[in-house]
Write an enzyme that holds these catalytic residues in place. Sequence first.
Site, PDB file in Angstrom:
ATOM      1  N   LYS A 116     -21.844  -0.827   6.479  1.00  0.00           N
ATOM      2  CA  LYS A 116     -22.560  -2.080   6.755  1.00  0.00           C
ATOM      3  C   LYS A 116     -24.038  -1.850   7.094  1.00  0.00           C
ATOM      4  CE  LYS A 116     -18.679  -3.788   5.811  1.00  0.00           C
ATOM      5  NZ  LYS A 116     -18.437  -4.359   4.481  1.00  0.00           N
ATOM      6  N   GLY A 164     -15.356  -7.809   8.245  1.00  0.00           N
ATOM      7  CA  GLY A 164     -14.221  -8.705   8.400  1.00  0.00           C
ATOM      8  C   GLY A 164     -13.833  -8.942   9.848  1.00  0.00           C
ATOM      9  N   LYS A 201     -28.804  -9.786  16.299  1.00  0.00           N
ATOM     10  CA  LYS A 201     -28.888 -10.962  17.161  1.00  0.00           C
ATOM     11  C   LYS A 201     -27.601 -11.748  16.973  1.00  0.00           C
ATOM     12  CE  LYS A 201     -31.532 -14.645  18.940  1.00  0.00           C
ATOM     13  NZ  LYS A 201     -31.283 -14.214  20.333  1.00  0.00           N
ATOM     14  N   HIS A 208     -19.801 -19.919   7.817  1.00  0.00           N
ATOM     15  CA  HIS A 208     -19.655 -18.732   6.974  1.00  0.00           C
ATOM     16  C   HIS A 208     -19.695 -19.195   5.523  1.00  0.00           C
ATOM     17  CE1 HIS A 208     -16.974 -15.238   5.405  1.00  0.00           C
ATOM     18  NE2 HIS A 208     -18.236 -15.046   5.147  1.00  0.00           N
ATOM     19  N   ARG A 291     -15.379  -6.963  -4.557  1.00  0.00           N
ATOM     20  CA  ARG A 291     -14.079  -7.197  -5.206  1.00  0.00           C
ATOM     21  C   ARG A 291     -13.906  -8.684  -5.474  1.00  0.00           C
ATOM     22  NH1 ARG A 291     -12.118  -9.795  -0.769  1.00  0.00           N
ATOM     23  NH2 ARG A 291     -12.584  -8.785   1.203  1.00  0.00           N
ATOM     24  N   ARG A 337      -4.519 -21.728   2.540  1.00  0.00           N
ATOM     25  CA  ARG A 337      -3.723 -20.488   2.512  1.00  0.00           C
ATOM     26  C   ARG A 337      -2.415 -20.754   3.236  1.00  0.00           C
ATOM     27  NH1 ARG A 337      -7.297 -15.084   3.240  1.00  0.00           N
ATOM     28  NH2 ARG A 337      -9.116 -15.725   2.022  1.00  0.00           N
TER      29      ARG A 337
HETATM   30  C1  MV4 Z   1     -21.689 -12.379  13.447  1.00  0.00           C
HETATM   31  C2  MV4 Z   1     -21.477 -13.531  14.228  1.00  0.00           C
HETATM   32  C3  MV4 Z   1     -22.525 -13.998  14.980  1.00  0.00           C
HETATM   33  N1  MV4 Z   1     -23.713 -13.365  14.946  1.00  0.00           N
HETATM   34  N2  MV4 Z   1     -22.886 -11.782  13.453  1.00  0.00           N
HETATM   35  C4  MV4 Z   1     -17.195 -11.773  12.022  1.00  0.00           C
HETATM   36  C5  MV4 Z   1     -16.670 -11.206  10.749  1.00  0.00           C
HETATM   37  C6  MV4 Z   1     -17.777 -10.428  10.188  1.00  0.00           C
HETATM   38  N3  MV4 Z   1     -17.736 -10.500   8.770  1.00  0.00           N
HETATM   39  C7  MV4 Z   1     -19.017 -10.996  10.767  1.00  0.00           C
HETATM   40  N4  MV4 Z   1     -18.600 -11.804  11.866  1.00  0.00           N
HETATM   41  C8  MV4 Z   1     -19.498 -12.413  12.644  1.00  0.00           C
HETATM   42  N5  MV4 Z   1     -20.725 -11.859  12.676  1.00  0.00           N
HETATM   43  C9  MV4 Z   1     -23.870 -12.276  14.200  1.00  0.00           C
HETATM   44  N6  MV4 Z   1     -25.041 -11.654  14.179  1.00  0.00           N
HETATM   45  C10 MV4 Z   1     -20.205 -14.128  14.192  1.00  0.00           C
HETATM   46  C11 MV4 Z   1     -19.220 -13.567  13.406  1.00  0.00           C
HETATM   47  C12 MV4 Z   1     -17.946 -14.261  13.419  1.00  0.00           C
HETATM   48  C13 MV4 Z   1     -17.455 -14.885  12.256  1.00  0.00           C
HETATM   49  C14 MV4 Z   1     -18.128 -14.822  11.050  1.00  0.00           C
HETATM   50  C15 MV4 Z   1     -17.635 -15.428   9.935  1.00  0.00           C
HETATM   51  C16 MV4 Z   1     -16.453 -16.146  10.006  1.00  0.00           C
HETATM   52  C17 MV4 Z   1     -15.767 -16.223  11.181  1.00  0.00           C
HETATM   53  C18 MV4 Z   1     -16.244 -15.596  12.323  1.00  0.00           C
HETATM   54  C19 MV4 Z   1     -15.540 -15.682  13.524  1.00  0.00           C
HETATM   55  C20 MV4 Z   1     -16.038 -15.072  14.633  1.00  0.00           C
HETATM   56  C21 MV4 Z   1     -17.222 -14.348  14.584  1.00  0.00           C
END
Ligand code: MV4
Length: 458
Positions: A116, A164, A201, A208, A291, A337
């Site tokens: 990452k 993830g 941060k 998302h 993927r 799902r």
């Molecule tokens: C973050 C975030 C807040 N701020 N990064 C969780 C999964 C991973 N792919 C990245 N994730 C997150 N990264 C920053 N800088 C919050 C999450 C996150 C999240 C992201 C996408 C979908 C669901 C989530 C649930 C909790 C936290």
Amino acid sequence: MFEKVLIANRGEIALRIMRACREMGIQTVAVHSTADADAMHVRLADESVCIGPPSPAESYLNVAGLLSAATITNADAVHPGVGFLAENGDFAEIVEDHGLVFIGPSPEHIRTMGDKVAARNVAADVGLPLVPGSRQAVQSLDEALEAAEEVGYPVVLKAAAGGGGRGMKIVRRPDEMAESLDVTRAESQAAFGDSTLYVEKHLGHPRHIEVQILADHHGNVVHFGERDCSLQRRHQKVLEEAPSPALNTEMRDELGAHCVEAIGKLSYRNAGTLEFLYQDGEFFFIEMNTRLQVEHPITEMITGVDLVREQIRIAAGRPLDLRQEEIEFAGHAIECRINAEHPLTFYPSPGRITDYHAPGGLGVRVDSALYAGYAVPAYYDSLVAKLVVHGRTRNECLMRLRRALEEYVIEGVETTIPLHRRLIGEKAFVDGDYDIHWLERNIAALADLAIGGASADD
Ligand code: MV4
């Protein structure tokens, strides 16, 4: 074109790939564990090979077994599906070293995006907006404190080998940093065998949003718009929709064009998904998946493009015959799902399916390997079906989805269908007004209602 493709996966995604192969006149080889001898993917394939006992480590992750199966059946390509070995660069390399084609990106691209920190640097180099944070891994407490000071608290510590949602921790104040660093490092080491961390941060209320791209071996790159995957529980997606209720056409075109430009600079090939957090009108790149994704059908429903067929064509060296202007976005699609899980506790609910009726009709697609009499094994992911619904508008999609969820009968195991029936009636969902935390905050109440609703129906 390939004559025979081995599908290194099981369940609904194996069926999905076989269907694309069949339409293309390509023979299919299924692989299976002893627990999956009666599975639908084995029945639907032209040939099948048992590659080991039930545990994934000894079957669907058994590289020697998979390669033996490909060799004895004379397959010329391998599709990894999703999960299992789909993002394992070493597997892609070994497949190619055996003279087979890996239907996916190059081993190098898989490895780079799997790290990452490397992925962040690559993304920044090709002009994608990042969440503010460290460009390098943080080696010491001082470096972590310095990076956090620069972007401002709260920050999040993330594992370079993670993704993830595994191996991340929010740090709200400098005095929490030392302990958080130790804990996250230890967790990362235990989970991934790598303790490298970086700082970002922390965004408090993002959505998302991910962008689907395809790239061929001839320098052509196109995007297929975005999917909104904000509705998740414990980092497991529950429902996805395309397009995102939060974006308009202009934002979609701009974000898509940005991704196409970035991917074009990487000589990336095959399917990929760029993940962003979207908050207060801004996009921030977080990760790239190298993927096919579980939720790819919603993109297929709004664009009419068979993404798996395109993956196979690309892997065979064919140029993309789709130009960006030809990719049109029509209507709205939602995927629910459906997991074999208890709707209150979310504990897996394996067992025999005693009665099964899948919904149908205009705009309804069910990707599932279930059938009446099938026993859902306890060894694998609990996803048993994807209900994918399309409508000309989001409202029509929701009407149709409500009807399709009412029609769906799965008896013998508990499923998340009752939860979906409740979820899609919630005002915040109907209004498209949700972020990544909304479902987690409301799921207990929804699940309670779902149980009540289910028993009232019975
Ligand atoms: C973050 C975030 C807040 N701020 N990064 C969780 C999964 C991973 N792919 C990245 N994730 C997150 N990264 C920053 N800088 C919050 C999450 C996150 C999240 C992201 C996408 C979908 C669901 C989530 C649930 C909790 C936290």
